[in-house]
Design an enzyme around this catalytic site. Structure first.
Site, PDB file in Angstrom:
ATOM      1  N   ASP A  32      -5.229   3.750  15.173  1.00  0.00           N
ATOM      2  CA  ASP A  32      -4.713   2.429  14.803  1.00  0.00           C
ATOM      3  C   ASP A  32      -4.152   1.744  16.057  1.00  0.00           C
ATOM      4  OD1 ASP A  32      -3.563   1.148  11.834  1.00  0.00           O
ATOM      5  OD2 ASP A  32      -2.812   0.333  13.730  1.00  0.00           O
ATOM      6  N   ASN A  89      -4.259   1.130   1.335  1.00  0.00           N
ATOM      7  CA  ASN A  89      -3.657  -0.074   0.767  1.00  0.00           C
ATOM      8  C   ASN A  89      -4.760  -0.893   0.103  1.00  0.00           C
ATOM      9  OD1 ASN A  89      -0.955   0.359   1.637  1.00  0.00           O
ATOM     10  ND2 ASN A  89      -1.536  -0.264   3.713  1.00  0.00           N
ATOM     11  N   GLY A  95       0.135  -4.670   1.107  1.00  0.00           N
ATOM     12  CA  GLY A  95       0.033  -4.781   2.554  1.00  0.00           C
ATOM     13  C   GLY A  95      -1.350  -4.626   3.139  1.00  0.00           C
ATOM     14  N   GLN A  96      -2.401  -4.689   2.309  1.00  0.00           N
ATOM     15  CA  GLN A  96      -3.741  -4.629   2.914  1.00  0.00           C
ATOM     16  C   GLN A  96      -3.967  -5.871   3.756  1.00  0.00           C
ATOM     17  OE1 GLN A  96      -7.140  -4.197   0.274  1.00  0.00           O
ATOM     18  NE2 GLN A  96      -8.542  -3.825   1.984  1.00  0.00           N
ATOM     19  N   SER A  97      -4.279  -5.663   5.024  1.00  0.00           N
ATOM     20  CA  SER A  97      -4.474  -6.802   5.927  1.00  0.00           C
ATOM     21  C   SER A  97      -5.902  -6.881   6.452  1.00  0.00           C
ATOM     22  CB  SER A  97      -3.486  -6.728   7.102  1.00  0.00           C
ATOM     23  OG  SER A  97      -3.670  -5.532   7.823  1.00  0.00           O
ATOM     24  N   HIS A 102     -10.259   1.260   4.306  1.00  0.00           N
ATOM     25  CA  HIS A 102      -9.841   2.220   5.332  1.00  0.00           C
ATOM     26  C   HIS A 102      -8.755   3.112   4.796  1.00  0.00           C
ATOM     27  CE1 HIS A 102      -7.542  -1.525   5.743  1.00  0.00           C
ATOM     28  NE2 HIS A 102      -6.507  -0.773   6.100  1.00  0.00           N
ATOM     29  N   HIS A 104      -5.545   5.373   6.021  1.00  0.00           N
ATOM     30  CA  HIS A 104      -4.619   5.710   7.105  1.00  0.00           C
ATOM     31  C   HIS A 104      -4.327   7.211   7.043  1.00  0.00           C
ATOM     32  CE1 HIS A 104      -3.085   1.441   7.778  1.00  0.00           C
ATOM     33  NE2 HIS A 104      -3.582   1.321   6.560  1.00  0.00           N
TER      34      HIS A 104
HETATM   35  P1  5GP Z   1      -3.839  -2.352   6.259  1.00  0.00           P
HETATM   36  O1  5GP Z   1      -2.561  -3.111   6.466  1.00  0.00           O
HETATM   37  O2  5GP Z   1      -4.991  -3.283   5.913  1.00  0.00           O
HETATM   38  O3  5GP Z   1      -3.731  -1.200   5.311  1.00  0.00           O
HETATM   39  O4  5GP Z   1      -4.163  -1.672   7.651  1.00  0.00           O
HETATM   40  C1  5GP Z   1      -4.859  -2.304   8.659  1.00  0.00           C
HETATM   41  C2  5GP Z   1      -4.568  -1.543   9.923  1.00  0.00           C
HETATM   42  O5  5GP Z   1      -5.558  -1.892  10.880  1.00  0.00           O
HETATM   43  C3  5GP Z   1      -3.215  -1.876  10.540  1.00  0.00           C
HETATM   44  O6  5GP Z   1      -2.447  -0.685  10.644  1.00  0.00           O
HETATM   45  C4  5GP Z   1      -3.573  -2.453  11.912  1.00  0.00           C
HETATM   46  O7  5GP Z   1      -2.689  -2.053  12.917  1.00  0.00           O
HETATM   47  C5  5GP Z   1      -4.971  -1.927  12.140  1.00  0.00           C
HETATM   48  N1  5GP Z   1      -5.809  -2.804  12.936  1.00  0.00           N
HETATM   49  C6  5GP Z   1      -6.011  -4.146  12.757  1.00  0.00           C
HETATM   50  N2  5GP Z   1      -6.870  -4.620  13.675  1.00  0.00           N
HETATM   51  C7  5GP Z   1      -7.229  -3.554  14.443  1.00  0.00           C
HETATM   52  C8  5GP Z   1      -8.097  -3.418  15.578  1.00  0.00           C
HETATM   53  O8  5GP Z   1      -8.713  -4.363  16.054  1.00  0.00           O
HETATM   54  N3  5GP Z   1      -8.224  -2.167  16.103  1.00  0.00           N
HETATM   55  C9  5GP Z   1      -7.558  -1.089  15.604  1.00  0.00           C
HETATM   56  N4  5GP Z   1      -7.746   0.093  16.205  1.00  0.00           N
HETATM   57  N5  5GP Z   1      -6.730  -1.189  14.537  1.00  0.00           N
HETATM   58  C10 5GP Z   1      -6.571  -2.404  13.969  1.00  0.00           C
END
Ligand code: 5GP
Ligand code: ZN
Length: 116
Positions: A32, A89, A95-97, A102, A104
């Site tokens: 990450d 998420n 908090g899914q962004s 994916h 974690h």
């Molecule tokens: P979410 O919040 O959707 O569950 O997790 C998305 C994760 O993707 C976040 O922890 C964020 O730091 C990671 N992330 C977002 N953009 C990138 C990227 O370009 N490269 C990497 N390695 N991680 C990313």
């Protein structure tokens, strides 16, 4: 979010750099970019799936494989005995962004429960 602009599809196409941890024909794992624990790896399917909302029984094998890969990463990073957390998420409330499915893999420090 389409596959052209999806950041994780771009990592899959090697258009965006990432520290790769593991790869097979179905999944890719990488660190990450903004780690919240000493070990923080993301496992993604090579197929663009937006979230858990889009999976079907056809993905049972893929989802099982993501857990098996997570276990193997935890073992290699030596957090398999101290403990690790697997998080998917699903949706904005939790908090899914990035809307490419994916998992974690997080560990290397104590974590609270329940999450905030
Ligand atoms: P979410 O919040 O959707 O569950 O997790 C998305 C994760 O993707 C976040 O922890 C964020 O730091 C990671 N992330 C977002 N953009 C990138 C990227 O370009 N490269 C990497 N390695 N991680 C990313
Ligand atoms: Zn994608």
């Amino acid at each position: 979010m389409n596959q052209k602009t999806c950041v994780f599809c771009r990592i899959l196409r090697r258009e965006v750099p990432a520290k790769l941890v593991y790869e097979n024909d179905q999944v890719l794992a990488f660190e990450d970019v903004n780690p919240v624990a000493p070990v923080h790896v993301l496992i993604i399917p090579k197929e663009h799936i937006g979230s858990i909302n889009e999976i079907s029984p056809l993905h049972d094998g893929l989802m099982g494989q993501m857990v098996t890969v997570a276990k193997e990463i935890a073992r290699k990073q030596n957090i398999h005995e101290t403990g690790f957390r697997l998080v998917i998420n699903n949706g904005v409330d939790v908090g899914q962004s990035v809307f490419h499915l994916h998992m974690h893999v997080m560990g290397g420090r104590a974590m609270a429960w329940p999450p905030g």
